[in-house]
Design an enzyme around this catalytic site. Structure first.
Site, PDB file in Angstrom:
ATOM      1  N   ASP A   1     -26.328 -18.039  34.312  1.00 30.51           N
ATOM      2  CA  ASP A   1     -27.658 -18.116  34.911  1.00 30.51           C
ATOM      3  C   ASP A   1     -27.752 -17.171  36.114  1.00 30.51           C
ATOM      4  O   ASP A   1     -26.934 -17.253  37.042  1.00 30.51           O
ATOM      5  CB  ASP A   1     -27.917 -19.568  35.361  1.00 30.51           C
ATOM      6  CG  ASP A   1     -29.395 -19.855  35.555  1.00 30.51           C
ATOM      7  OD1 ASP A   1     -30.199 -18.893  35.526  1.00 30.51           O
ATOM      8  OD2 ASP A   1     -29.744 -21.036  35.731  1.00 30.51           O
ATOM      9  N   ASP A   2     -28.732 -16.275  36.070  1.00 29.97           N
ATOM     10  CA  ASP A   2     -29.040 -15.392  37.208  1.00 29.97           C
ATOM     11  C   ASP A   2     -27.914 -14.423  37.573  1.00 29.97           C
ATOM     12  O   ASP A   2     -27.855 -13.947  38.718  1.00 29.97           O
ATOM     13  CB  ASP A   2     -29.385 -16.210  38.473  1.00 29.97           C
ATOM     14  CG  ASP A   2     -30.774 -16.844  38.407  1.00 29.97           C
ATOM     15  OD1 ASP A   2     -31.403 -16.775  37.338  1.00 29.97           O
ATOM     16  OD2 ASP A   2     -31.218 -17.395  39.425  1.00 29.97           O
TER      17      ASP A   2
ATOM     18  N   CYS B   1     -35.846 -17.521  33.589  1.00 27.89           N
ATOM     19  CA  CYS B   1     -35.029 -18.458  32.797  1.00 27.89           C
ATOM     20  C   CYS B   1     -35.504 -18.922  31.421  1.00 27.89           C
ATOM     21  O   CYS B   1     -34.883 -18.637  30.417  1.00 27.89           O
ATOM     22  CB  CYS B   1     -34.810 -19.719  33.620  1.00 27.89           C
ATOM     23  SG  CYS B   1     -33.728 -19.476  35.011  1.00 27.89           S
TER      24      CYS B   1
ATOM     25  N   ARG C   1     -34.256 -18.002  27.415  1.00 25.10           N
ATOM     26  CA  ARG C   1     -33.586 -18.931  26.501  1.00 25.10           C
ATOM     27  C   ARG C   1     -34.388 -19.091  25.207  1.00 25.10           C
ATOM     28  O   ARG C   1     -33.825 -19.316  24.130  1.00 25.10           O
ATOM     29  CB  ARG C   1     -33.360 -20.269  27.206  1.00 25.10           C
ATOM     30  CG  ARG C   1     -32.265 -20.118  28.276  1.00 25.10           C
ATOM     31  CD  ARG C   1     -32.458 -21.014  29.477  1.00 25.10           C
ATOM     32  NE  ARG C   1     -31.847 -20.389  30.645  1.00 25.10           N
ATOM     33  CZ  ARG C   1     -30.589 -20.598  31.047  1.00 25.10           C
ATOM     34  NH1 ARG C   1     -29.827 -21.454  30.416  1.00 25.10           N
ATOM     35  NH2 ARG C   1     -30.110 -19.960  32.094  1.00 25.10           N
TER      36      ARG C   1
ATOM     37  N   LYS D   1     -26.930 -25.683  31.126  1.00 24.40           N
ATOM     38  CA  LYS D   1     -28.368 -25.753  31.424  1.00 24.40           C
ATOM     39  C   LYS D   1     -29.202 -25.388  30.195  1.00 24.40           C
ATOM     40  O   LYS D   1     -29.071 -24.296  29.657  1.00 24.40           O
ATOM     41  CB  LYS D   1     -28.687 -24.796  32.574  1.00 24.40           C
ATOM     42  CG  LYS D   1     -30.186 -24.591  32.781  1.00 24.40           C
ATOM     43  CD  LYS D   1     -30.463 -23.769  34.003  1.00 24.40           C
ATOM     44  CE  LYS D   1     -31.613 -22.813  33.769  1.00 24.40           C
ATOM     45  NZ  LYS D   1     -31.954 -22.039  34.957  1.00 24.40           N
TER      46      LYS D   1
ATOM     47  N   HIS E   1     -33.064 -25.926  29.626  1.00 24.98           N
ATOM     48  CA  HIS E   1     -34.290 -25.284  30.130  1.00 24.98           C
ATOM     49  C   HIS E   1     -35.277 -24.828  29.070  1.00 24.98           C
ATOM     50  O   HIS E   1     -35.987 -23.833  29.235  1.00 24.98           O
ATOM     51  CB  HIS E   1     -33.933 -24.113  31.066  1.00 24.98           C
ATOM     52  CG  HIS E   1     -34.908 -24.025  32.217  1.00 24.98           C
ATOM     53  ND1 HIS E   1     -34.822 -23.102  33.235  1.00 24.98           N
ATOM     54  CD2 HIS E   1     -36.004 -24.781  32.491  1.00 24.98           C
ATOM     55  CE1 HIS E   1     -35.818 -23.291  34.075  1.00 24.98           C
ATOM     56  NE2 HIS E   1     -36.553 -24.307  33.646  1.00 24.98           N
TER      57      HIS E   1
ATOM     58  N   SER F   1     -33.289 -25.969  35.808  1.00 16.94           N
ATOM     59  CA  SER F   1     -32.560 -25.299  36.890  1.00 16.94           C
ATOM     60  C   SER F   1     -32.057 -26.284  37.943  1.00 16.94           C
ATOM     61  O   SER F   1     -32.685 -27.308  38.200  1.00 16.94           O
ATOM     62  CB  SER F   1     -33.452 -24.252  37.560  1.00 16.94           C
ATOM     63  OG  SER F   1     -33.792 -23.268  36.617  1.00 16.94           O
TER      64      SER F   1
ATOM     65  N   HIS G   1     -27.075 -19.696  39.609  1.00 22.09           N
ATOM     66  CA  HIS G   1     -28.413 -20.013  40.116  1.00 22.09           C
ATOM     67  C   HIS G   1     -28.231 -20.751  41.440  1.00 22.09           C
ATOM     68  O   HIS G   1     -27.279 -21.511  41.599  1.00 22.09           O
ATOM     69  CB  HIS G   1     -29.134 -20.898  39.095  1.00 22.09           C
ATOM     70  CG  HIS G   1     -30.617 -20.990  39.289  1.00 22.09           C
ATOM     71  ND1 HIS G   1     -31.185 -21.684  40.334  1.00 22.09           N
ATOM     72  CD2 HIS G   1     -31.648 -20.485  38.577  1.00 22.09           C
ATOM     73  CE1 HIS G   1     -32.501 -21.596  40.246  1.00 22.09           C
ATOM     74  NE2 HIS G   1     -32.820 -20.874  39.179  1.00 22.09           N
TER      75      HIS G   1
ATOM     76  N   ASP H   1     -28.919 -14.705  31.630  1.00 22.95           N
ATOM     77  CA  ASP H   1     -30.303 -14.955  31.176  1.00 22.95           C
ATOM     78  C   ASP H   1     -31.349 -14.064  31.813  1.00 22.95           C
ATOM     79  O   ASP H   1     -32.425 -13.869  31.270  1.00 22.95           O
ATOM     80  CB  ASP H   1     -30.675 -16.435  31.367  1.00 22.95           C
ATOM     81  CG  ASP H   1     -30.867 -16.822  32.831  1.00 22.95           C
ATOM     82  OD1 ASP H   1     -30.266 -16.187  33.714  1.00 22.95           O
ATOM     83  OD2 ASP H   1     -31.616 -17.782  33.085  1.00 22.95           O
ATOM     84  N   ASN H   2     -31.058 -13.547  33.004  1.00 22.97           N
ATOM     85  CA  ASN H   2     -31.998 -12.631  33.669  1.00 22.97           C
ATOM     86  C   ASN H   2     -31.244 -11.901  34.773  1.00 22.97           C
ATOM     87  O   ASN H   2     -30.083 -12.201  35.052  1.00 22.97           O
ATOM     88  CB  ASN H   2     -33.225 -13.372  34.229  1.00 22.97           C
ATOM     89  CG  ASN H   2     -32.883 -14.554  35.113  1.00 22.97           C
ATOM     90  OD1 ASN H   2     -33.090 -15.700  34.741  1.00 22.97           O
ATOM     91  ND2 ASN H   2     -32.334 -14.283  36.291  1.00 22.97           N
TER      92      ASN H   2
ATOM     93  N   LYS I   1     -34.127 -10.253  39.620  1.00 25.69           N
ATOM     94  CA  LYS I   1     -34.744 -11.363  38.883  1.00 25.69           C
ATOM     95  C   LYS I   1     -36.256 -11.381  39.115  1.00 25.69           C
ATOM     96  O   LYS I   1     -36.704 -11.115  40.227  1.00 25.69           O
ATOM     97  CB  LYS I   1     -34.126 -12.684  39.362  1.00 25.69           C
ATOM     98  CG  LYS I   1     -34.740 -13.907  38.731  1.00 25.69           C
ATOM     99  CD  LYS I   1     -34.061 -15.186  39.190  1.00 25.69           C
ATOM    100  CE  LYS I   1     -34.713 -16.394  38.531  1.00 25.69           C
ATOM    101  NZ  LYS I   1     -34.065 -17.654  38.904  1.00 25.69           N
TER     102      LYS I   1
HETATM  103 CA   LIG Z   1     -32.016 -17.706  35.284  1.00 25.74          CA
END
Ligand SMILES: [Ca+2]
Length: 474
Positions: A33-34, A72, A76, A125, A127, A150, A234, A286-287, A301
């Site tokens: 994540d992130d 996010c 996904r 996660k 989401h 998140s 994240h 994811d980003n 992001k």
């Molecule tokens: Ca993310």
């Protein structure tokens, strides 16, 4: 006689080789994540120590043009369906108040392998909708352990379903939990119930890893799909006592080094069980970077500049994916569903338009030609912001420059400039950092990309599918 024996040996070797090639692999998908492009060693970070990912890259293939999305949930949705988020109607970020989720009618990554007898698990996660009809257990995963959205969000006080033996921490009770939603205080779920509240975030990476290792050991004798979408990096950042304060690069460095340790544990388990050559492992994010580094790209992001959407991506499958290779062609998380379908021998979902392509030719052959030459960049509002074709990237309207603060962030999420200023063209080969608008010098390229963008956008609108909606009264 000797010739006949030699021919027989050769034949046996060929048979064994083709049998190995035909055996569908286990699949491990590590989804961070992130995490930004420049956050780990294989993609140029020299501060944070990532020895396991460095070795991963040396033993596998590095993708340098692998795309996700600015934030996010939309990312996904792309990953799970093989479609741009605009096609499956998933906005940028779902939250504890959301009454929508990934439509259970969609065929997910988990469902595409489950048809072929794979054991499936989601650890981390999700989401894509925290309400019961949208949970991983309703979308092709046999089991689920993790947080539903998140880690900076809060409990959905009305709908949370606590397990009988739920562990309430920090003086929390069910009554208190239902009385007030508190930021950065999220539920940890097993299956469809909350088993810990608030989740102890410092130990999540460790506990996810233990869960992953256990799953691999329990399913060593059958094909499996392990989806491990980590909660880190994240914010709020966290690391266990083993890693906290150890990296010399702050809590972000600590969290990244703990993720690297986790990758090492997973690969070590595969090695010990001699599953190494039977397992495809993918590592990506994811980003773009939130706290970390998007170097060498512009933006972070929430942006559709490359730094917001181009992700570190590694793939490893000893014996199949060449070691130490690099692929610079366009690829992305929308390509994983058709790729998995090809690998496991599943049919693609019938009567559905997909946006991704099977990228196995890129994975298995050093120097293979491009599979797709075009990529679309959508916003959190599901509108088309930009298109890349080859090395040309056209923003349909001048993008928001970015910056800090809520307003700047909102503008970035919408990709809306203060005043519409017409298209902006970048040459990613000559100007990878997207600094020089060359639209005026390449009127023909602008016209061509605009036309393709309009066509693609119209087609997606025509074949758009709805998100899952909660029934009235739920
Ligand atoms: Ca993310």
């Amino acid at each position: 006689m000797r010739h006949a024996l030699l021919a027989l040996c050769l034949l046996l070797a060929i048979c064994r080789l083709s049998a190995a090639q035909q055996t569908p692999p286990n699949i491990v998908l590590l989804f961070i994540d992130d995490m930004g492009y420049g956050d780990i060693g294989p993609f140029g970070n020299t501060k944070v120590k990532t020895p396991h990912l460095d070795r991963f890259a040396a033993e596998g293939m590095k993708f340098t043009s692998f795309y996700a999305t600015p934030v996010c949930s939309m990312s996904r949705a792309c990953l799970m369906t093989g479609c741009y988020n605009a096609r499956v109607s998933i906005p940028g970020v779902l939250n504890p108040g959301s009454r929508i989720g990934l439509n259970p009618d969609e065929t997910t990554l988990a469902e595409i392998v489950k048809i072929r007898g794979y054991a499936t698990i989601c650890i981390g996660k999700w989401h894509l909708g925290h309400r019961e009809p949208f949970l991983p257990t309703k979308q092709g995963f046999d089991s689920y352990f993790g947080i539903p959205y998140s880690n900076d969000m809060a409990l959905d006080t009305a709908s949370a379903k606590f397990a009988k033996d739920c562990v309430f921490r920090e003086g929390m009770t069910e009554e208190k939990a239902r009385a007030e939603a508190i930021r950065n205080t999220v539920p940890l779920m097993r299956g469809e119930e909350v088993v810990e509240y608030p989740a102890d975030q410092a130990t999540l990476t460790q506990r996810y890893t233990a869960e992953a290792v256990k799953f691999i050991k329990e399913h060593a004798q059958q094909p499996f799909f392990l989806y491990l979408p980590h909660t880190m990096v994240h914010v709020p950042l966290a690391a266990s006592a083993d890693f906290r304060g150890k990296s010399g690069s702050g809590l972000l460095g600590d969290a990244i080094e703990e993720l690297d340790w986790s990758v090492g544990q997973v690969i070590q388990t595969l090695r010990e069980l001699q599953l190494d050559e039977k397992t495809l492992v993918i590592f990506t994010s994811d980003n773009g970077a939130a706290s970390g580094s998007a170097a060498p790209w512009r933006g972070k992001k929430a942006s559709n500049f490359e730094g917001g959407v181009r992700e570190p991506c590694l793939m490893r499958w000893p014996g199949r994916i060449p070691a130490g290779a690099t692929c610079n062609h366009i690829a992305g998380n929308i390509d994983l569903l058709p790729t998995f379908a090809k690998l496991v021998g599943s049919e693609l979902p019938a009567g559905r338009v997909l946006d991704g392509r099977d990228i196995t030719p890129l994975m298995f052959e050093r120097g293979a030609g491009a599979v797709r030459d075009t990529h679309l960049y959508f916003t959190a509002n599901q509108t088309l912001a930009a298109i890349r074709q080859g090395n040309w990237k056209l923003f349909l309207e001048a993008p928001a420059a970015g910056g800090k603060g809520k307003k700047a962030k909102a503008a970035q999420a919408d990709q809306k400039p203060k005043s519409p200023a017409g298209p902006v063209l970048y040459d990613l080969a000559a100007d990878p950092a997207e600094t020089k608008d060359v639209a005026a010098e390449h009127v023909d390229v602008v016209a061509r990309l605009k036309a393709t963008a309009s066509e693609r956008e119209a087609e997606i609108k025509l074949h758009r599918r709805p998100a899952g909606q909660l029934d009235a009264g739920r």
